[in-house]
Structure formats: structure tokens, C-alpha cells
Design a protein around this motif. Structure first.
Motif, PDB file in Angstrom:
ATOM      1  N   LEU A 142       0.825  -1.204   0.000  1.00 57.62           N
ATOM      2  CA  LEU A 142       0.000   0.000   0.000  1.00 57.62           C
ATOM      3  C   LEU A 142       0.863   1.260   0.000  1.00 57.62           C
ATOM      4  N   ALA A 143       1.966   1.253   0.769  1.00 55.26           N
ATOM      5  CA  ALA A 143       2.860   2.418   0.791  1.00 55.26           C
ATOM      6  C   ALA A 143       3.500   2.635  -0.574  1.00 55.26           C
ATOM      7  N   ALA A 144       3.927   1.553  -1.214  1.00 51.33           N
ATOM      8  CA  ALA A 144       4.531   1.662  -2.544  1.00 51.33           C
ATOM      9  C   ALA A 144       3.514   2.176  -3.564  1.00 51.33           C
ATOM     10  N   ALA A 145       2.273   1.685  -3.461  1.00 50.52           N
ATOM     11  CA  ALA A 145       1.231   2.140  -4.385  1.00 50.52           C
ATOM     12  C   ALA A 145       0.956   3.630  -4.204  1.00 50.52           C
ATOM     13  N   LEU A 146       0.947   4.088  -2.956  1.00 56.45           N
ATOM     14  CA  LEU A 146       0.710   5.506  -2.687  1.00 56.45           C
ATOM     15  C   LEU A 146       1.858   6.361  -3.225  1.00 56.45           C
ATOM     16  N   THR A 147       3.089   5.899  -3.031  1.00 54.23           N
ATOM     17  CA  THR A 147       4.251   6.628  -3.559  1.00 54.23           C
ATOM     18  C   THR A 147       4.187   6.715  -5.074  1.00 54.23           C
ATOM     19  N   LEU A 148       3.848   5.613  -5.723  1.00 51.45           N
ATOM     20  CA  LEU A 148       3.778   5.604  -7.184  1.00 51.45           C
ATOM     21  C   LEU A 148       2.650   6.493  -7.688  1.00 51.45           C
ATOM     22  N   ALA A 149       1.512   6.462  -7.000  1.00 51.15           N
ATOM     23  CA  ALA A 149       0.373   7.279  -7.435  1.00 51.15           C
ATOM     24  C   ALA A 149       0.687   8.769  -7.350  1.00 51.15           C
ATOM     25  N   ILE A 150       1.413   9.170  -6.304  1.00 52.55           N
ATOM     26  CA  ILE A 150       1.717  10.595  -6.122  1.00 52.55           C
ATOM     27  C   ILE A 150       2.908  11.022  -6.978  1.00 52.55           C
ATOM     28  N   GLY A 151       3.920  10.146  -7.082  1.00 54.02           N
ATOM     29  CA  GLY A 151       5.183  10.547  -7.713  1.00 54.02           C
ATOM     30  C   GLY A 151       5.434   9.976  -9.078  1.00 54.02           C
ATOM     31  N   ARG A 152       4.377   9.714  -9.845  1.00 53.30           N
ATOM     32  CA  ARG A 152       4.557   9.052 -11.137  1.00 53.30           C
ATOM     33  C   ARG A 152       5.125   9.970 -12.214  1.00 53.30           C
ATOM     34  N   ASN A 153       5.177  11.290 -11.971  1.00 55.05           N
ATOM     35  CA  ASN A 153       5.528  12.232 -13.040  1.00 55.05           C
ATOM     36  C   ASN A 153       7.024  12.483 -13.195  1.00 55.05           C
ATOM     37  N   GLY A 154       7.849  11.949 -12.318  1.00 58.62           N
ATOM     38  CA  GLY A 154       9.274  12.193 -12.474  1.00 58.62           C
ATOM     39  C   GLY A 154      10.057  11.688 -11.282  1.00 58.62           C
ATOM     40  N   THR A 155      11.384  11.670 -11.451  1.00 58.18           N
ATOM     41  CA  THR A 155      12.252  11.140 -10.407  1.00 58.18           C
ATOM     42  C   THR A 155      12.181  11.969  -9.141  1.00 58.18           C
ATOM     43  N   LEU A 156      12.313  13.294  -9.279  1.00 55.52           N
ATOM     44  CA  LEU A 156      12.276  14.163  -8.103  1.00 55.52           C
ATOM     45  C   LEU A 156      10.930  14.071  -7.398  1.00 55.52           C
ATOM     46  N   THR A 157       9.851  14.022  -8.178  1.00 61.28           N
ATOM     47  CA  THR A 157       8.524  13.902  -7.584  1.00 61.28           C
ATOM     48  C   THR A 157       8.387  12.599  -6.810  1.00 61.28           C
ATOM     49  N   MET A 158       8.965  11.511  -7.345  1.00 66.29           N
ATOM     50  CA  MET A 158       8.880  10.227  -6.662  1.00 66.29           C
ATOM     51  C   MET A 158       9.661  10.250  -5.353  1.00 66.29           C
TER      52      MET A 158
END
Length: 329
Positions: free
Chosen positions: A126-142
Motif C-alpha cells: 500500500l505504501a509503494a502504491a501511494l508513492t507511485l500514485a503521487i510521484g509518477r511524473n518524475g524522479t524528483l517527484t517520486m
């Protein structure tokens, strides 16, 4: 050709020697003759039970957990192009810890022991899914999303400790968070192994894409790399491998950070060349740390997460100083 084979052969011999030492040392030292007899003739005495019901699964789990941390760290450093990246950067470790702590907090682990690792794995995913959902637009965002998710999960851990129903529950939560392989058996190995294998498959599948990413994201996409797929594989692999590792033995830091850096002087800086050696060195590092935790004299066995932090923090400072010297002024 012969020189290239010397280092891998020496590394394998060192690992085998550490595995043997791990089977022998502890509060009860096992006679090597008992080990030799047990390999050929199963027995039922106390020494044999300690060896094959406690020491062997503990050694196997150390290799699996260390390998998962080392491999995940190498993939994340390649994906994020950040030499300080490790599995804890994206919130996976904190998510697994929170899931396991929930099981302890509500007393679920007292009724069914395997509930703790199962909820830990669910928390990591769930934590990984949340990180991917929020930070999918770029490396810095992730990276920023991972930091935010880690903070959120850390707040949940603090909340659980603050409202622990009893001092015993708080002690159990704290002890688990410090990380340890003590008293782990075959149940934990069999539970974590399928998730680790699936995670390793996802992580190794990113090998070619990580090489292309060394040129930059735009250049990698021009070579046909699907960055969304690569991020998904890396994050899913980390969630499965590191999440299951954290779920069965608690939070263990710095192995994923150190292992890739230790192998790069020998294999080069191409990410695909680093992955498997980093997994090997991660397994070796954690096994050595676990042996040291048993050998250090104390009334209670030193927690493994504490020992890896004590060893990893100076390495982290050295790495930061080294990067500062190498950075252009």
C-alpha cells in the motif's frame, strides 16, 4: 580470465564460511561434529533441534533478507540516479513496519503469529502504491512522494506507541521495530520467500532500462524505455522483496545503501552489472552483522537493526563527504 575468477571464488568461499559460522555460534555453541552428524543422520536431541529448527532458518533468512535489501538498493539507485537512495527512501520499509505494528497493537499477533508478517507485506504494498500514485511524473517527484509517505507511516508508528494499550505492547512494538532475526523459523522463511521471489523477478526485469536511464530520462525514452513501466516494476519489486523482509524481521537499515557502493569498484558503474553482486554482498553483510550480534557479549542479544545502523551511519557520512569532494565547485 583467471584473475577475473579469483574475486568471485573468494567471495563465495567467504560466504560459505560465514554460513558455517552462523550455524555454530550463539548462546549455545554447536559442536562441529554435531553439525556433521546432523547432515547425515537426523537426530532429536537438543543440539540438533537448535541447529535445524533455529540456526538454519535464521541463516537462510539472513541471506534472503540481505539479498533483497542489496538488490532493491541497487535498482533504486539506478532508477533515481541518486547514490544515497535505499529501500527506505520510498516509504516501503515504513509501510511494512506500520502494518506489522498494527497487528501487534490490536493483539492479532498473539492469536495468529503469521498475522504480523502478512499485514507487514500489505502495508509495504500500500505504501509503494501511494508513492507511485503521487510521484509518477518524475524522479524528483517520486523521491518527494516517498519522503511524504515515509513521514505519514512514521506518524502512524508514533501514534501506535503513544496509545499502546499496555507497557508490554509498547515494549513488543519497540523491540520489533529495532529489527532482529532471533527466534525466526521456517514459517517466516516460507511466508516471505514467494513474495521475495516475485520481487526479485520485478527488480531484475528493470536491468536493461536502468542502463538506458544513465543517459537521462529523455534519452532513455527515445531508446524505447517505458519509464512508467520501469518505475512500476522497481517499486513493486521493492514493495514485495523489502516489504516481506521487513515484515518478518523488522526494520533493518543501511544494507541497501552500502551493498551497491561496495561492489561498484569491482564490477563498474553500469547498473545491470551491479544488481546481482549487490544482492550477494547484501546477503553477506547482513549475515556477518547477525553473527556479530550474537557474538557481542551482553545480557540481551543486540538487535540487528541497531548494529547495522551503527555500522552504516559512518559509511553514510563517508559517502556524503566523498560525493561533496567529487561535486563540481
Amino acid at each position: 580470465m583467471v584473475k577475473r575468477l579469483i574475486l568471485p571464488v573468494v567471495a563465495v568461499l567467504v560466504l560459505l564460511a560465514c554460513c558455517l559460522l552462523s550455524l555454530l555460534v550463539g548462546r549455545v555453541w554447536i559442536d562441529p561434529a554435531v553439525l556433521a552428524d546432523g547432515l547425515t543422520t537426523p537426530r532429536t536431541d537438543l543440539a540438533w533441534l537448535i541447529l535445524f529448527e533455529l540456526r538454519v532458518p535464521r541463516t537462510v533468512l539472513a541471506l534472503l533478507v540481505g539479498g533483497s535489501l542489496g538488490l532493491s538498493g541497487a535498482v533504486l539507485q539506478g532508477l533515481l540516479r541518486n547514490p544515497l537512495a535505499d529501500p527506505g527512501l520510498l516509504g516501503v520499509t515504513a509501510g511494512a513496519s506500520l502494518g506489522a505494528v498494527i497487528a501487534i497493537y490490536f493483539g492479532l499477533s498473539a492469536s495468529v503469529a503469521l498475522v504480523t508478517p502478512v499485514l507487514g507485506i500489505i502495508g509495504a504494498v500500500l505504501a509503494a502504491a501511494l508513492t507511485l500514485a503521487i510521484g509518477r511524473n518524475g524522479t524528483l517527484t517520486m523521491i518527494l512522494a516517498g519522503a511524504a509517505v515515509s513521514g505519514l507511516m512514521g506518524a502512524g508508528l508514533s501514534l501506535a506507541l503513544n496509545f499502546a494499550p499496555s507497557p508490554y505492547a509498547a515494549y513488543e512494538i519497540t523491540s520489533w521495530l529495532l529489527g532482529s532475526l532471533a527466534d525466526r523459523g521456517w514459517d517466516q522463511v516460507l511466508l516471505a520467500l514467494p513474495f521475495m521471489l516475485a520481487g526479485w523477478a520485478c527488480l531484475i526485469a528493470t536491468m536493461r532500462d536502468l542502463d538506458a536511464l544513465t543517459l537521462g530520462e529523455v534519452q532513455a525514452e527515445s531508446l524505447g524505455v517505458n519509464l512508467g513501466r520501469t518505475r512500476l516494476l522497481a517499486l513493486a519489486g521493492t514493495a514485495l522483496a523489502v516489504g516481506s523482509a521487513t515484515a518478518v524481521c523488522g526494520s533493518i537499515g543501511f544494507i541497501g545503501l552500502m551493498a551497491p557502493h561496495l561492489v561498484r569498484p569491482f564490477v563498474g558503474h553500469e547498473p545491470r552489472r551491479v544488481l546481482l553482486p549487490a544482492a550477494f554482498v547484501g546477503a553477506l553483510l547482513l549475515l556477518v552483522a547477525d553473527i556479530a550480534a550474537r557474538l557481542i557479549p551482553s545480557s540481551l542479544e543486540l538487535k540487528l537493526g541497531v548494529l547495522t545502523s551503527l555500522a552504516g551511519t559512518p559509511f553514510f557520512f563517508w559517502l556524503v563527504l566523498r560525493l561533496r569532494r567529487m561535486a563540481p565547485s
